[in-house]
Design an enzyme around this catalytic site. Structure first.
Site, PDB file in Angstrom:
ATOM      1  N   LEU A   1      -0.862  39.976 -16.433  1.00  0.00           N
ATOM      2  CA  LEU A   1       0.418  39.377 -16.058  1.00  0.00           C
ATOM      3  C   LEU A   1       0.552  39.229 -14.554  1.00  0.00           C
ATOM      4  O   LEU A   1       0.341  40.171 -13.796  1.00  0.00           O
ATOM      5  CB  LEU A   1       1.567  40.234 -16.595  1.00  0.00           C
ATOM      6  CG  LEU A   1       2.976  39.708 -16.337  1.00  0.00           C
ATOM      7  CD1 LEU A   1       3.865  39.891 -17.562  1.00  0.00           C
ATOM      8  CD2 LEU A   1       3.605  40.423 -15.122  1.00  0.00           C
ATOM      9  N   LEU A   2       0.893  38.035 -14.132  1.00  0.00           N
ATOM     10  CA  LEU A   2       1.292  37.732 -12.754  1.00  0.00           C
ATOM     11  C   LEU A   2       2.806  37.639 -12.720  1.00  0.00           C
ATOM     12  O   LEU A   2       3.411  37.076 -13.627  1.00  0.00           O
ATOM     13  CB  LEU A   2       0.647  36.412 -12.330  1.00  0.00           C
ATOM     14  CG  LEU A   2       1.124  35.666 -11.092  1.00  0.00           C
ATOM     15  CD1 LEU A   2       0.003  34.757 -10.575  1.00  0.00           C
ATOM     16  CD2 LEU A   2       2.375  34.815 -11.336  1.00  0.00           C
ATOM     17  N   ASN A   3       3.429  38.177 -11.649  1.00  0.00           N
ATOM     18  CA  ASN A   3       4.830  37.842 -11.444  1.00  0.00           C
ATOM     19  C   ASN A   3       5.092  37.545  -9.973  1.00  0.00           C
ATOM     20  O   ASN A   3       4.459  36.628  -9.440  1.00  0.00           O
ATOM     21  CB  ASN A   3       5.800  38.866 -12.060  1.00  0.00           C
ATOM     22  CG  ASN A   3       5.633  40.286 -11.612  1.00  0.00           C
ATOM     23  OD1 ASN A   3       4.560  40.884 -11.768  1.00  0.00           O
ATOM     24  ND2 ASN A   3       6.679  40.867 -11.063  1.00  0.00           N
ATOM     25  N   ASP A   4       5.973  38.225  -9.290  1.00  0.00           N
ATOM     26  CA  ASP A   4       6.494  37.779  -7.995  1.00  0.00           C
ATOM     27  C   ASP A   4       5.409  37.466  -6.969  1.00  0.00           C
ATOM     28  O   ASP A   4       4.476  38.256  -6.775  1.00  0.00           O
ATOM     29  CB  ASP A   4       7.374  38.867  -7.380  1.00  0.00           C
ATOM     30  CG  ASP A   4       8.478  39.341  -8.297  1.00  0.00           C
ATOM     31  OD1 ASP A   4       8.499  38.946  -9.471  1.00  0.00           O
ATOM     32  OD2 ASP A   4       9.316  40.125  -7.838  1.00  0.00           O
TER      33      ASP A   4
ATOM     34  N   GLU B   1      17.820  41.021  -6.814  1.00  0.00           N
ATOM     35  CA  GLU B   1      16.404  41.209  -6.517  1.00  0.00           C
ATOM     36  C   GLU B   1      15.928  40.184  -5.494  1.00  0.00           C
ATOM     37  O   GLU B   1      16.556  39.149  -5.273  1.00  0.00           O
ATOM     38  CB  GLU B   1      15.565  41.083  -7.796  1.00  0.00           C
ATOM     39  CG  GLU B   1      15.815  42.189  -8.809  1.00  0.00           C
ATOM     40  CD  GLU B   1      14.773  42.195  -9.916  1.00  0.00           C
ATOM     41  OE1 GLU B   1      14.238  43.278 -10.198  1.00  0.00           O
ATOM     42  OE2 GLU B   1      14.509  41.121 -10.506  1.00  0.00           O
TER      43      GLU B   1
ATOM     44  N   SER C   1       7.302  44.622  -5.321  1.00  0.00           N
ATOM     45  CA  SER C   1       7.339  43.443  -4.452  1.00  0.00           C
ATOM     46  C   SER C   1       7.694  43.773  -3.006  1.00  0.00           C
ATOM     47  O   SER C   1       8.336  44.785  -2.708  1.00  0.00           O
ATOM     48  CB  SER C   1       8.328  42.422  -4.998  1.00  0.00           C
ATOM     49  OG  SER C   1       7.827  41.837  -6.169  1.00  0.00           O
TER      50      SER C   1
ATOM     51  N   GLN D   1       2.289  40.044  -7.623  1.00  0.00           N
ATOM     52  CA  GLN D   1       2.340  41.191  -8.513  1.00  0.00           C
ATOM     53  C   GLN D   1       1.382  40.974  -9.679  1.00  0.00           C
ATOM     54  O   GLN D   1       1.357  39.896 -10.282  1.00  0.00           O
ATOM     55  CB  GLN D   1       3.755  41.354  -9.055  1.00  0.00           C
ATOM     56  CG  GLN D   1       4.784  41.754  -8.016  1.00  0.00           C
ATOM     57  CD  GLN D   1       4.622  43.198  -7.616  1.00  0.00           C
ATOM     58  OE1 GLN D   1       5.008  44.095  -8.345  1.00  0.00           O
ATOM     59  NE2 GLN D   1       4.036  43.423  -6.460  1.00  0.00           N
TER      60      GLN D   1
END
Length: 495
Positions: A45-48, A223, A108, A64
């Site tokens: 999983l990739l996020n920010d 956030e 992050s 992330q």
């Protein structure tokens, strides 16, 4: 959505069997939904987007990453670099969750160039034996040779009175001899806000105050704050969680937007206009900006959302990042345009002009999976017109424009497999001016629509079959004269 145990979510990549990870790599690579010109994870999983900065002649962009599956687990920072913000090269893991202060995730943060180093400031997430959250603000330094060294101790090791442990996502900037930091926060009454710190040397930080806005009770957590000056205007980006939908606005599970105004840095009170969403599509969150080498403000966001299941989950991966956008302030709102350098991806071009009527017309040989499509609306005598992309016998991603209301609607009801945990199949936005142009980027499993030269943007993931290649147009009544310009897009920006 997949169910993972806590132990599975917090297993380190280093302890994961090598043969099992090789199998995961093969599984992810075989996915039919892998992108061709977007940054995406090699597994998991990739996020920010994090640490976005221009340093030592290159753009550095981190994200992330939980490598072991498509869930939010033990987060690492993964590092990519680019010469032009178009083609990115994978460098590898930049920050590992390997200290007592980030033992449950390197969360992050941002990047800032100080002398000859790139300082990476991030939130270290720690959990106690009773699973209570403890947040620390951490720093690492990257030298010009790419070596990254983490400080042994946090630069901020406690949370001021009045805030909960939801205290994260530091963004740092420098102004008039002082470093400033904004941190996304939650008050003890469970409302969202932003905390402000300052430092003269990047090592010793002192809490100043909340960043005071007109929003006293606007969601339960804010956030990913970002603050910058643009065209003589102060811009504050943040992502409030817990906002109720209203008309066409705030339909996604969490929001991402901005306010424009003037920040008084003696009191940190901001006089500002209304909160506006940055993107009116289905899949956009946690954006981060930086200045490019020419001084333009560039934004990249996460093309995804928390607490949402995606069809790629079963293939061992999830999410990607958006294309870079150039920001300006015009008519008291942010305008977002695709990075001009993306034209380097263009291959074969096809153009066509003509009328669309009630009869559904398939544009031939206009079709494909990965392309850039510019649609100029030269005359519009219709009540409503329709542009359908990624069309097959059973599939269609439809863009509708209602002339009387100036309303653009993106409908993915027939866009193949659907994400889970999403409210509805349509997203709409009302334009300030009549629709004159759509600038669209279609990748294997995404669509980004820039309306009226960046007045509004609609970003979404779509998961169609291989047969969904066509483009169609029609109207409800009346006719529209269109000019279509389509470019095949070449190359993979990430290698």
């Amino acid at each position: 959505m997949m169910e993972w145990t806590r132990e599975e979510r917090y297993q380190t990549l280093e302890s994961f069997p090598e043969e099992a990870y090789e199998a995961l790599l093969e599984k992810t690579a075989a996915s039919p939904y892998r992108q061709t010109f977007h940054i995406q994870p090699q597994t998991g999983l990739l996020n920010d987007p994090n640490g976005f900065a221009y340093f030592n002649g290159q753009y550095h962009l981190f994200y992330q990453w939980f490598p072991l599956g498509p869930v939010h687990g033990l987060k690492y920072w993964f590092h990519t670099v680019s010469e032009d913000l178009v083609t990115f090269k994978d460098v590898g893991i930049a920050i590992r969750p390997d200290t007592p202060f980030d033992s449950h995730g390197a969360y992050s943060g941002s990047g800032i160039v100080v002398d000859d180093t790139l300082k990476l400031i991030y939130t270290g997430n720690h959990r106690t034996s009773t699973w209570e959250r403890v947040s620390y603000q951490m720093m690492a330094s990257m030298d010009k040779d790419g070596t990254i060294t983490k400080l042994n101790e946090p630069i901020i090791d406690s949370i001021p009175e009045g805030f909960t442990s939801h205290f994260r996502d530091p963004k740092v900037w420098y102004e008039e001899g002082m470093y400033y930091m904004v941190i996304g926060a939650q008050r003890t009454d469970e409302t969202g806000t932003i905390a402000v710190y300052q430092s003269q040397d990047m090592n010793n930080w002192s809490y100043v105050s909340e960043l005071k806005t007109e929003y006293k009770d606007f969601g339960y957590m804010w956030e990913c704050p970002d603050y910058f000056k643009l065209d003589q205007t102060d811009v504050l980006l943040f992502c409030p969680q817990g906002i109720d939908k209203y008309n066409d606005a705030f339909w996604n599970i969490y929001q991402s937007g901005y306010v424009l105004g003037k920040l008084d840095q003696s009191t940190f009170e901001m006089q500002h206009g209304p909160f506006k969403e940055l993107d009116n599509g289905f899949d956009f969150y946690a954006p981060q900006t930086t200045l490019d080498k020419d001084g333009n403000r560039i934004l990249i966001g996460w093309m995804g959302l928390p607490d949402t299941g995606y069809p790629t989950d079963k293939e061992g991966w999830a999410h990607c990042l958006t294309l870079p956008r150039v920001l300006t302030v015009e008519n008291n709102q942010l305008r977002q345009r695709p990075l001009p350098a993306l034209q380097k991806l263009r291959g074969t071009v096809e153009t066509a002009e003509g009328y669309a009527t009630k009869k559904n017309v398939k544009l031939h040989p206009y079709e494909g999976f990965q392309y850039e499509l510019i649609v100029d609306v030269l005359e519009n005598d219709s009540t409503e017109f329709y542009i359908e992309l990624r069309v097959s016998k059973k599939e269609s991603t439809m863009i509708t424009y209602n002339k009387a209301e100036r309303r653009v609607t993106l409908d993915r009801f027939d866009s193949g497999l659907q994400p889970e945990g999403v409210d509805g199949y349509r997203r709409s936005v009302v334009l300030d001016e009549d629709l004159s142009q759509l600038h669209i980027f279609v990748d294997t499993s995404s669509i980004e629509i820039f309306l009226n030269d960046g007045e509004k943007v609609m970003t979404s993931r779509i998961f169609t079959s291989k047969e969904a290649r066509g483009i169609r147009t029609s109207t409800e009544s009346g006719q529209v004269y269109f000019k279509f310009t389509k470019y095949d897009l070449n190359g993979n920006p990430q290698s």
